[in-house]
Design a protein around this motif. Structure first.
Motif, PDB file in Angstrom:
ATOM      1  N   THR A 142      -6.883  18.934  -6.522  1.00 27.05           N
ATOM      2  CA  THR A 142      -6.990  19.513  -5.178  1.00 27.05           C
ATOM      3  C   THR A 142      -5.781  20.325  -4.748  1.00 27.05           C
ATOM      4  O   THR A 142      -5.744  20.810  -3.614  1.00 27.05           O
ATOM      5  CB  THR A 142      -7.211  18.398  -4.133  1.00 27.05           C
ATOM      6  OG1 THR A 142      -6.013  17.619  -4.013  1.00 27.05           O
ATOM      7  CG2 THR A 142      -8.381  17.510  -4.484  1.00 27.05           C
ATOM      8  N   GLY A 143      -4.811  20.482  -5.602  1.00 22.37           N
ATOM      9  CA  GLY A 143      -3.553  21.129  -5.229  1.00 22.37           C
ATOM     10  C   GLY A 143      -3.680  22.556  -4.728  1.00 22.37           C
ATOM     11  O   GLY A 143      -2.787  23.045  -4.039  1.00 22.37           O
ATOM     12  N   SER A 144      -4.763  23.218  -5.028  1.00 22.40           N
ATOM     13  CA  SER A 144      -4.915  24.620  -4.605  1.00 22.40           C
ATOM     14  C   SER A 144      -5.933  24.787  -3.479  1.00 22.40           C
ATOM     15  O   SER A 144      -6.302  25.917  -3.148  1.00 22.40           O
ATOM     16  CB  SER A 144      -5.336  25.473  -5.799  1.00 22.40           C
ATOM     17  OG  SER A 144      -6.608  25.061  -6.262  1.00 22.40           O
ATOM     18  N   PHE A 145      -6.366  23.709  -2.875  1.00 24.89           N
ATOM     19  CA  PHE A 145      -7.380  23.805  -1.817  1.00 24.89           C
ATOM     20  C   PHE A 145      -6.883  24.583  -0.595  1.00 24.89           C
ATOM     21  O   PHE A 145      -7.677  25.073   0.194  1.00 24.89           O
ATOM     22  CB  PHE A 145      -7.847  22.418  -1.384  1.00 24.89           C
ATOM     23  CG  PHE A 145      -8.822  21.765  -2.323  1.00 24.89           C
ATOM     24  CD1 PHE A 145      -9.135  22.313  -3.556  1.00 24.89           C
ATOM     25  CD2 PHE A 145      -9.430  20.583  -1.972  1.00 24.89           C
ATOM     26  CE1 PHE A 145     -10.037  21.696  -4.419  1.00 24.89           C
ATOM     27  CE2 PHE A 145     -10.335  19.946  -2.826  1.00 24.89           C
ATOM     28  CZ  PHE A 145     -10.631  20.516  -4.050  1.00 24.89           C
ATOM     29  N   HIS A 146      -5.581  24.698  -0.430  1.00 26.22           N
ATOM     30  CA  HIS A 146      -5.024  25.405   0.723  1.00 26.22           C
ATOM     31  C   HIS A 146      -5.055  26.928   0.548  1.00 26.22           C
ATOM     32  O   HIS A 146      -4.938  27.663   1.520  1.00 26.22           O
ATOM     33  CB  HIS A 146      -3.584  24.956   0.969  1.00 26.22           C
ATOM     34  CG  HIS A 146      -2.656  25.353  -0.139  1.00 26.22           C
ATOM     35  ND1 HIS A 146      -2.666  24.732  -1.361  1.00 26.22           N
ATOM     36  CD2 HIS A 146      -1.725  26.328  -0.201  1.00 26.22           C
ATOM     37  CE1 HIS A 146      -1.759  25.296  -2.139  1.00 26.22           C
ATOM     38  NE2 HIS A 146      -1.173  26.270  -1.458  1.00 26.22           N
ATOM     39  N   ILE A 147      -5.235  27.397  -0.672  1.00 28.33           N
ATOM     40  CA  ILE A 147      -5.229  28.838  -0.931  1.00 28.33           C
ATOM     41  C   ILE A 147      -6.416  29.473  -0.218  1.00 28.33           C
ATOM     42  O   ILE A 147      -7.550  29.027  -0.340  1.00 28.33           O
ATOM     43  CB  ILE A 147      -5.253  29.133  -2.442  1.00 28.33           C
ATOM     44  CG1 ILE A 147      -3.974  28.598  -3.072  1.00 28.33           C
ATOM     45  CG2 ILE A 147      -5.418  30.621  -2.718  1.00 28.33           C
ATOM     46  CD1 ILE A 147      -3.930  28.659  -4.574  1.00 28.33           C
ATOM     47  N   GLY A 148      -6.141  30.503   0.528  1.00 27.76           N
ATOM     48  CA  GLY A 148      -7.174  31.145   1.326  1.00 27.76           C
ATOM     49  C   GLY A 148      -7.207  30.628   2.750  1.00 27.76           C
ATOM     50  O   GLY A 148      -7.912  31.158   3.587  1.00 27.76           O
ATOM     51  N   LEU A 176      -6.016  15.980   2.123  1.00 27.39           N
ATOM     52  CA  LEU A 176      -5.852  16.630   3.430  1.00 27.39           C
ATOM     53  C   LEU A 176      -4.372  16.820   3.769  1.00 27.39           C
ATOM     54  O   LEU A 176      -3.950  17.916   4.158  1.00 27.39           O
ATOM     55  CB  LEU A 176      -6.546  15.816   4.519  1.00 27.39           C
ATOM     56  CG  LEU A 176      -8.067  15.763   4.441  1.00 27.39           C
ATOM     57  CD1 LEU A 176      -8.613  14.709   5.393  1.00 27.39           C
ATOM     58  CD2 LEU A 176      -8.676  17.126   4.725  1.00 27.39           C
ATOM     59  N   ASP A 177      -3.585  15.769   3.631  1.00 22.18           N
ATOM     60  CA  ASP A 177      -2.164  15.841   3.977  1.00 22.18           C
ATOM     61  C   ASP A 177      -1.434  16.891   3.143  1.00 22.18           C
ATOM     62  O   ASP A 177      -0.654  17.684   3.669  1.00 22.18           O
ATOM     63  CB  ASP A 177      -1.491  14.480   3.791  1.00 22.18           C
ATOM     64  CG  ASP A 177      -1.896  13.466   4.839  1.00 22.18           C
ATOM     65  OD1 ASP A 177      -2.531  13.848   5.850  1.00 22.18           O
ATOM     66  OD2 ASP A 177      -1.592  12.270   4.641  1.00 22.18           O
ATOM     67  N   ASP A 178      -1.671  16.893   1.831  1.00 22.70           N
ATOM     68  CA  ASP A 178      -0.978  17.832   0.952  1.00 22.70           C
ATOM     69  C   ASP A 178      -1.331  19.279   1.277  1.00 22.70           C
ATOM     70  O   ASP A 178      -0.453  20.139   1.373  1.00 22.70           O
ATOM     71  CB  ASP A 178      -1.298  17.555  -0.519  1.00 22.70           C
ATOM     72  CG  ASP A 178      -0.661  16.282  -1.044  1.00 22.70           C
ATOM     73  OD1 ASP A 178       0.126  15.639  -0.311  1.00 22.70           O
ATOM     74  OD2 ASP A 178      -0.962  15.913  -2.195  1.00 22.70           O
ATOM     75  N   ASN A 179      -2.611  19.554   1.435  1.00 23.25           N
ATOM     76  CA  ASN A 179      -3.035  20.937   1.633  1.00 23.25           C
ATOM     77  C   ASN A 179      -2.702  21.467   3.023  1.00 23.25           C
ATOM     78  O   ASN A 179      -2.257  22.608   3.165  1.00 23.25           O
ATOM     79  CB  ASN A 179      -4.518  21.086   1.309  1.00 23.25           C
ATOM     80  CG  ASN A 179      -4.738  21.091  -0.185  1.00 23.25           C
ATOM     81  OD1 ASN A 179      -4.446  22.087  -0.841  1.00 23.25           O
ATOM     82  ND2 ASN A 179      -5.193  19.980  -0.735  1.00 23.25           N
ATOM     83  N   PHE A 229     -10.939  21.093   4.801  1.00 22.10           N
ATOM     84  CA  PHE A 229     -11.649  19.846   5.048  1.00 22.10           C
ATOM     85  C   PHE A 229     -12.906  19.775   4.188  1.00 22.10           C
ATOM     86  O   PHE A 229     -13.201  18.746   3.573  1.00 22.10           O
ATOM     87  CB  PHE A 229     -12.000  19.705   6.527  1.00 22.10           C
ATOM     88  CG  PHE A 229     -12.655  18.392   6.847  1.00 22.10           C
ATOM     89  CD1 PHE A 229     -11.902  17.245   6.961  1.00 22.10           C
ATOM     90  CD2 PHE A 229     -14.023  18.306   7.010  1.00 22.10           C
ATOM     91  CE1 PHE A 229     -12.501  16.030   7.238  1.00 22.10           C
ATOM     92  CE2 PHE A 229     -14.627  17.106   7.292  1.00 22.10           C
ATOM     93  CZ  PHE A 229     -13.874  15.962   7.407  1.00 22.10           C
ATOM     94  N   GLU A 230     -13.640  20.868   4.122  1.00 25.87           N
ATOM     95  CA  GLU A 230     -14.862  20.888   3.321  1.00 25.87           C
ATOM     96  C   GLU A 230     -14.565  20.633   1.842  1.00 25.87           C
ATOM     97  O   GLU A 230     -15.258  19.852   1.186  1.00 25.87           O
ATOM     98  CB  GLU A 230     -15.578  22.229   3.482  1.00 25.87           C
ATOM     99  CG  GLU A 230     -16.861  22.280   2.666  1.00 25.87           C
ATOM    100  CD  GLU A 230     -17.515  23.644   2.682  1.00 25.87           C
ATOM    101  OE1 GLU A 230     -18.752  23.677   2.738  1.00 25.87           O
ATOM    102  OE2 GLU A 230     -16.803  24.654   2.629  1.00 25.87           O
ATOM    103  N   ARG A 231     -13.528  21.265   1.328  1.00 26.36           N
ATOM    104  CA  ARG A 231     -13.161  21.069  -0.089  1.00 26.36           C
ATOM    105  C   ARG A 231     -12.712  19.634  -0.353  1.00 26.36           C
ATOM    106  O   ARG A 231     -13.086  19.037  -1.372  1.00 26.36           O
ATOM    107  CB  ARG A 231     -12.067  22.053  -0.478  1.00 26.36           C
ATOM    108  CG  ARG A 231     -12.538  23.486  -0.508  1.00 26.36           C
ATOM    109  CD  ARG A 231     -11.382  24.443  -0.721  1.00 26.36           C
ATOM    110  NE  ARG A 231     -11.836  25.805  -0.543  1.00 26.36           N
ATOM    111  CZ  ARG A 231     -11.086  26.782  -0.063  1.00 26.36           C
ATOM    112  NH1 ARG A 231      -9.835  26.552   0.293  1.00 26.36           N
ATOM    113  NH2 ARG A 231     -11.576  27.995   0.069  1.00 26.36           N
ATOM    114  N   CYS A 232     -11.917  19.086   0.551  1.00 22.54           N
ATOM    115  CA  CYS A 232     -11.442  17.706   0.370  1.00 22.54           C
ATOM    116  C   CYS A 232     -12.593  16.704   0.473  1.00 22.54           C
ATOM    117  O   CYS A 232     -12.626  15.719  -0.268  1.00 22.54           O
ATOM    118  CB  CYS A 232     -10.339  17.376   1.374  1.00 22.54           C
ATOM    119  SG  CYS A 232      -8.760  18.177   1.024  1.00 22.54           S
TER     120      CYS A 232
END
Length: 137
Positions: A92-98, A45-48, A114-117
């Motif tokens: 999880t490094g790309s969970f923020h994309i989109g 969560l923090d990273d993304n 949040f859902e991905r994490c």
């Protein structure tokens, strides 16, 4: 000089206490898998969210799970902590994309990061990594 029985017992009790404290310190117990998973979730969560500049983790002062108290490396090497961090980053490094907004099948908005994490947190892969690799080191 002859010691009284009470003094001998106190000395033996003190020595036993020191011995047990030393052996407990020498063989630290690993944290529960669930606590390590919480640490991984927090990093996800923090990273993304941080990559989207929604917040900076150190600005939150968030202690909801007290995950900062999870000690993976009581020997001071930091190798388990780095291994977990690297694994979380790889997975999880790309969970923020989109971005965070997304819609489910019914058309309601949901928070995608949040859902991905949370999916990662509940994944068999994370569980297996922690049990079979991280805590075996």
């Amino acid at each position: 000089m002859k010691l009284k029985p009470g003094i001998r017992f106190s000395g033996a009790l003190c020595a036993l206490t020191i011995l047990l404290a030393g052996s407990a310190h020498a063989a630290p117990k690993d944290p529960p898998v669930e606590r390590v998973k919480q640490l991984a979730l927090k990093q996800c969560l923090d990273d993304n969210y941080g990559r989207l500049k929604f917040y900076k983790a150190y600005d939150l002062h968030d202690a909801s799970y007290f995950v900062d108290r999870v000690q993976l490396d009581r020997d001071g090497t930091d190798r388990r902590t780095r291994a977990l961090s690297n694994y979380v980053e790889q997975q999880t490094g790309s969970f923020h994309i989109g971005g965070p907004p997304m819609k489910n099948e019914a058309g309601y908005p949901i928070n995608a990061i949040f859902e991905r994490c949370m999916s990662f947190y509940h994944s068999p892969g994370l569980d297996a990594f922690i049990k079979n690799q991280l805590l075996k080191r």
